[in-house]
Design a protein around this motif. Structure first.
Motif, short mmCIF file in Angstrom:
data_model
loop_
_atom_site.label_atom_id
_atom_site.label_comp_id
_atom_site.label_asym_id
_atom_site.label_seq_id
_atom_site.Cartn_x
_atom_site.Cartn_y
_atom_site.Cartn_z
N ALA A 284 0.85 -1.17 -0.16
CA ALA A 284 0.07 -0.01 0.07
C ALA A 284 0.76 1.38 0.06
CB ALA A 284 -1.03 -0.02 1.04
N VAL A 285 0.31 2.34 -0.48
CA VAL A 285 1.17 3.74 -0.58
C VAL A 285 1.50 4.01 0.83
CG1 VAL A 285 0.93 5.98 -0.85
CG2 VAL A 285 0.02 4.50 -2.55
N GLY A 286 2.57 4.29 1.08
CA GLY A 286 3.16 4.69 2.35
C GLY A 286 3.75 3.51 3.29
N ASP A 287 3.70 2.20 2.67
CA ASP A 287 4.47 1.19 3.36
C ASP A 287 5.86 1.15 3.40
OD1 ASP A 287 2.16 0.08 4.03
OD2 ASP A 287 2.05 -1.58 2.77
N SER A 288 6.52 0.79 4.30
CA SER A 288 7.91 0.75 4.31
C SER A 288 8.52 -0.48 4.00
CB SER A 288 8.32 1.15 5.89
OG SER A 288 8.32 2.52 5.94
N LEU A 289 9.22 -0.83 3.14
CA LEU A 289 9.51 -1.94 2.61
C LEU A 289 11.22 -2.55 2.32
CD1 LEU A 289 7.18 -2.52 -0.57
CD2 LEU A 289 6.69 -3.17 2.12
N THR A 290 11.45 -3.80 2.33
CA THR A 290 12.82 -4.18 1.69
C THR A 290 12.35 -4.93 0.60
OG1 THR A 290 13.71 -4.36 3.96
CG2 THR A 290 14.68 -5.53 2.21
N VAL A 291 12.89 -4.43 -0.43
CA VAL A 291 12.45 -5.34 -1.70
C VAL A 291 13.79 -5.92 -2.44
CG1 VAL A 291 11.61 -4.70 -4.15
CG2 VAL A 291 10.92 -3.61 -2.22
N THR A 292 13.61 -6.96 -3.05
CA THR A 292 14.43 -7.50 -3.72
C THR A 292 14.13 -7.96 -5.10
OG1 THR A 292 15.42 -8.69 -1.84
CG2 THR A 292 16.17 -9.97 -3.93
N GLY A 293 15.04 -7.60 -6.16
CA GLY A 293 15.03 -7.83 -7.54
C GLY A 293 16.18 -7.61 -8.40
N THR A 294 15.85 -7.82 -9.64
CA THR A 294 17.03 -7.77 -10.76
C THR A 294 16.89 -6.38 -11.24
OG1 THR A 294 16.96 -10.04 -11.07
CG2 THR A 294 18.12 -8.68 -12.78
N ALA A 295 18.20 -5.49 -11.31
CA ALA A 295 18.16 -4.10 -11.93
C ALA A 295 17.97 -4.30 -13.54
CB ALA A 295 19.08 -3.44 -11.38
N ALA A 296 17.19 -3.35 -14.13
CA ALA A 296 17.15 -3.56 -15.35
C ALA A 296 16.85 -2.30 -15.98
CB ALA A 296 16.36 -4.62 -15.73
N GLU A 297 16.83 -2.10 -17.18
CA GLU A 297 16.32 -0.78 -17.96
C GLU A 297 14.92 -1.22 -18.72
OE1 GLU A 297 16.89 2.54 -18.01
OE2 GLU A 297 18.19 2.04 -16.37
N TYR A 298 13.99 -0.75 -18.83
CA TYR A 298 12.72 -1.02 -19.69
C TYR A 298 12.20 0.18 -20.39
CZ TYR A 298 8.37 -3.25 -21.07
OH TYR A 298 7.22 -3.79 -21.98
N TYR A 299 12.62 0.36 -21.55
CA TYR A 299 12.08 1.28 -22.37
C TYR A 299 12.51 2.57 -21.86
CZ TYR A 299 9.42 -1.77 -25.68
OH TYR A 299 9.20 -2.82 -26.42
N GLY A 300 13.83 2.70 -21.48
CA GLY A 300 14.22 4.01 -21.00
C GLY A 300 14.03 4.27 -19.52
N MET A 301 13.38 3.43 -18.83
CA MET A 301 13.19 3.41 -17.35
C MET A 301 13.98 2.39 -16.60
SD MET A 301 9.51 3.64 -15.57
CE MET A 301 8.96 1.92 -15.83
N THR A 302 14.54 2.79 -15.56
CA THR A 302 15.07 1.81 -14.56
C THR A 302 13.89 1.20 -13.61
OG1 THR A 302 17.20 3.47 -14.46
CG2 THR A 302 16.95 1.49 -12.60
#
Length: 867
Positions: A284-302
């Motif tokens: 939800a908007v406002g949640d404090s998170l730890t996130v894991t994923g693979t860094a990538a570029e998608y059509y000009g957006m990180t």
């Protein structure tokens, strides 16, 4: 070096975050390393930015013995699970060895694969999909799903892109969890005979340390792309926006406590998009998170792909929406804000609403004015190129937080912005309208456009209070503006948007564009270019009629009206559509006010399916003689021939005047090899110059009009500073709209300019007192056009003048001088000089006109005199 092994980190992350994934096991193979497995999948072959020309699938044999692949197969599935094809295999794969299966090539020859062991014809997605390996008995041996695929083992791995593949972290090691086993990195295709992975010079030399928090700014980096592409990272932050529906399938995360200071070029952004996919769960908007994923570029957006999340160990400091007048122009500084939560505080003006009814997009120009067509402001060439570059650097598109199309897949969802409250409120938002931001937005880059995104998706179900912007409806002010144009007489031109009374439904083989219910609306792929049905024609006609009657002029030039003679082959029917429009105008006016100027005896050569025409108010003026078509090779086969007509006020004490209505060759398809040179004028610039010169030449040959006010009207398909227009200026014609600051008549690709013009010779300009471009069409969303009726579930059509065409009419107000009686030789009773001078008339000009007429009657001409 060999591929980086992160299996330990991946296993730990999977154990910590598996509860947040939608786990859909698809394969039955045991992770025992007793059979060959899929080792690498690449679908970007031959695409822009690809590494290799072909897609490929790589297998690996982790066993100690050779395995026969006779009868085995690999199959590709789209992200939605649809089978895209199968390649049957043969031969064998040696122990500890690879087996490379080459697939289809893309359009670009970006690099050859090693000699493959098998060749197929599969065309795979460069981002999302699944590949399945089956043995000779048809049993599933292995499966990989990547990106948003709905077939996978355990959880799908990250989405790929054109320069990266999905590849096993450790060759042959299979835990039956794609997310754990695979990473996204530079492709390393390997064929049989190789017993270890080749070196990958593009693998990062300093990989992220497992188990550490990598700040979002480090993932974003200070350049256009992430420096950690393909690496599995863990970061933390506060959720600033969530898009659980509509196609974005993700959310934004921003570093805790940021948003209090402006950025400078070369700094890194503190926000990032987290891609969840179609089967993920959302915070939800406002949640404090730890996130894991693979860094990538998608059509000009990180972004982060193949992600999981968990609550942060403790609540993080909130993010402050960064208050900015607007985001500064230029990619370098804008990269510093990519993905961050902003609160625009300055003025922003709508400069493009063409995509509003499809993708919910509205382009904005910072400040109080829209962006202008370069060649409407500066000369073609480098000045125009520089001007447009500055335009492009400033523009920002306000999006709806969704990727759907409201006229196709999402057509049952009310379109946003102009539709509110589920369809009960319709409120136009027009080019030139200023918007204020009442709520913060995300600043991102999608498909090479810098955009403002609402923090949750916006559709036509939203209330005004739920929108991030507010604006004032400017329609009422525009309606009133046309009544204020001064002058005794008025002339205008109007493009009537392919007004055809010949219907598509009556033409053999004619196809149709349809509404959401499949009902035909407009003709497609046939000689008829307008309405397909009588009902659609009634819609179109109601708007045009209302607009023309409100325009209230004495003479009106028309463009894009049906040439029924060309459509039917019957020359006697040339005026059929024109007369139908006149009848409709009179019926709506409740009086026999309007009449059509009849076609002349001498017609044009090889006339188009559309033509130009004149109608006039027969209670104020009348035609003098027959109309004249300026037939010329410059127009034959490329554009509509100009039509000229002299008009005499019914008050015959007033002088007559001439109108010439035009429709030059468009900037679209190339004619006679006259292609766009890149100077800002588009295609066919030289053809339009030739047409301008032909128009001048024909006018100069009309000796009886040499001393009369002449108005050149219509669609020259040229902006005000282009070569065809300067050709007309050089012949003594002035741009009336420019002189009276009357506005611009057309909107194209987010730029405002005038393709439609009203020009006057010196005699006309002596009499012009006012002008106004009536902004009822070009500034409007195409959603209001008759041709788009019921393209979306909300019917916004109204029988009013708004979007009656795609061009705006130009209304010119002028006075006419009194015509004196001829002076009789020896008669000294004419003492009107003082009175004439007092009222602004020009007796000397009238005398010269009389003398010229007498000389012409006895065989002389005065070509050097221009009255």
């Amino acid at each position: 070096m060999t591929r980086i092994s992160a299996r330990t980190l991946a296993l730990a992350l999977a154990g910590a975050t598996a509860a947040s994934l939608a786990v859909v096991p698809q394969a039955t193979a045991a992770p025992s390393n007793t059979l060959p497995v899929i080792n690498e999948v690449y679908g970007g072959g031959g695409n822009n930015g690809s590494v290799y020309s072909n897609d490929f699938i790589e297998l690996y044999n982790p066993t100690a013995t050779a395995v026969s692949l006779d009868g085995w197969s690999v199959s590709y599935y789209s992200s939605s699970g649809n089978l895209g094809g199968t390649t049957t295999l043969s031969g064998s794969i040696a122990p500890g060895s690879y087996y490379l299966i080459q697939q289809s090539a893309g359009a670009n020859a970006t690099g050859a694969l090693p000699t493959p062991d098998a060749t197929g014809t599969l065309t795979m997605s460069g981002t999302n999909g699944a590949v399945e390996l089956k043995n000779g008995s048809g049993e599933v041996v292995d499966l990989i799903g990547f990106g948003s695929a709905n077939k996978f083992e355990g959880a799908a791995t990250a989405a790929t892109s054109n320069p990266v593949s999905a590849q096993r972290i450790t060759a042959g090691v299979d835990t039956d969890n794609n997310f754990v086993d695979f990473q996204v990195a530079t492709p390393t295709p390997t064929a049989s005979g190789t017993t270890q992975n080749p070196e990958d010079p593009e693998d990062p030399e300093d990989p992220v340390v497992p188990g550490t928090i990598t700040p979002i700014a480090e993932i974003q980096g200070t350049g256009a792309e992430t420096p950690l592409a393909g690496q599995l990272v863990t970061t933390e932050g506060v959720v600033t926006a969530v898009y659980a529906e509509g196609g974005f399938n993700g959310y934004y995360l921003q570093t805790a406590g940021t948003g209090t200071a402006e950025k400078t070029a070369g700094q890194a952004s503190d926000g990032i998009f987290v891609y969840v996919g179609s089967n993920g769960s959302y915070p939800a908007v406002g949640d404090s998170l730890t996130v894991t994923g693979t860094a990538a570029e998608y059509y000009g957006m990180t972004q982060l792909s193949g992600t999981t999340f968990a609550p942060a160990a403790a609540p993080l400091a909130p993010v402050t929406p960064l208050a900015l007048d607007t985001v500064p122009a230029g990619d370098d500084i804008r990269e510093a804000y990519e993905g961050m939560l902003l609160q625009p505080t300055g003025a922003h003006t709508v400069t493009n609403n063409y995509g509003l009814n499809t993708y919910g997009e509205i382009a904005l120009a910072p400040g109080t004015e829209p962006l202008y067509q370069a060649t409407d402001v500066v000369a073609p060439g480098q000045a125009a190129i520089d001007y447009e570059a500055a335009n492009a650097a400033k523009e920002i598109t306000l999006d709806d937080g969704r990727s759907g199309n409201y006229t196709r897949g999402d057509k049952t969802i009310p379109m946003p912005w102009i539709v509110q409250d589920g369809g009960s409120t319709v409120k136009a938002i027009r080019a030139g309208d200023q918007v204020d931001f009442q709520a913060p937005v995300i600043f991102d880059s999608r498909y090479d456009l810098w955009k403002f995104q609402p923090t949750t998706p916006v559709t036509g179900n939203a209330t005004a209070a739920q929108l991030p912007i507010t604006w004032e409806d400017s329609r009422a002010t525009e309606l009133a503006s046309i009544d204020a144009v001064a002058g005794e007489y008025h002339i205008a031109s109007f493009n009537v948007l392919n007004y055809f009374t010949s219907l598509g439904m009556n033409e053999e083989g004619c196809e149709a564009y349809t509404d959401i219910n499949g009902t035909p609306v407009t003709a497609n792929n046939c000689d008829v270019r307008g309405a397909y049905t009588a009902e659609a024609l009634a819609d179109q006609q109601s708007k045009i009629v209302d607009a023309i009657n409100r325009l209230d002029v004495d003479v009106l030039g028309l463009e894009e009206i049906e040439n029924t003679a060309t459509v039917t082959g019957d020359i006697t029917r040339r005026d059929e559509a024109l007369n139908t429009l006149v009848d409709a105008l009179n019926a709506a006016a409740g009086t026999e006010r309007w009449a059509a100027v009849e076609s002349p005896t001498q017609l044009g050569t090889d006339e188009d399916y559309i033509r130009v025409a004149f109608i006039y108010d027969k209670t104020t003026v009348k035609p003098v003689g027959e109309s004249r078509i300026f037939d010329d090779p410059a127009f034959t086969g490329t554009a509509r021939q100009p039509l000229a007509q002299e008009f005499q006020p019914l008050d015959e004490t007033k002088e007559s005047f001439v109108g010439v209505v035009n429709h030059f060759k468009s900037k679209g398809s190339v004619a006679n090899g006259d292609a766009d040179t890149g100077d800002g004028q588009g295609n066919n610039a030289n053809i339009r110059v030739a047409q301008a010169q032909a128009l001048i030449d024909h006018l100069e040959n009309q000796d009886d009009w040499a001393s009369k006010p002449v108005f050149i009207l219509g669609d020259t398909n040229s902006y005000s500073k282009e070569a065809s227009m300067t050709t007309l200026y050089g012949a003594g014609f002035s741009n009336i709209a420019e002189q009276f600051n009357a506005g611009q008549s057309y909107q194209f690709d987010g730029r405002i300019g005038s393709l439609d013009h009203a020009l006057g010779n010196a005699e006309a300009m002596d009499n012009v007192v006012d002008a106004e471009v009536w902004d009822i069409n070009a500034d409007e969303s195409i959603a209001f056009e008759y041709s788009r009726r019921l393209n979306n579930t909300t019917d916004v059509f109204a029988a009013d003048p708004f979007r009656s065409s795609d061009h705006d009419p130009i209304k010119v107000g002028f006075n006419l001088e009194s015509v004196d009686a001829p002076v009789v030789p020896g008669d000294d009773s004419d003492d009107s000089d003082d009175e004439d001078n007092a009222t602004g008339s020009s007796p000397s000009r009238t005398v010269w006109a009389v003398i010229a007429a007498i000389l012409a009657a006895i065989g002389f001409a005065l070509p050097f005199l221009k009255f």
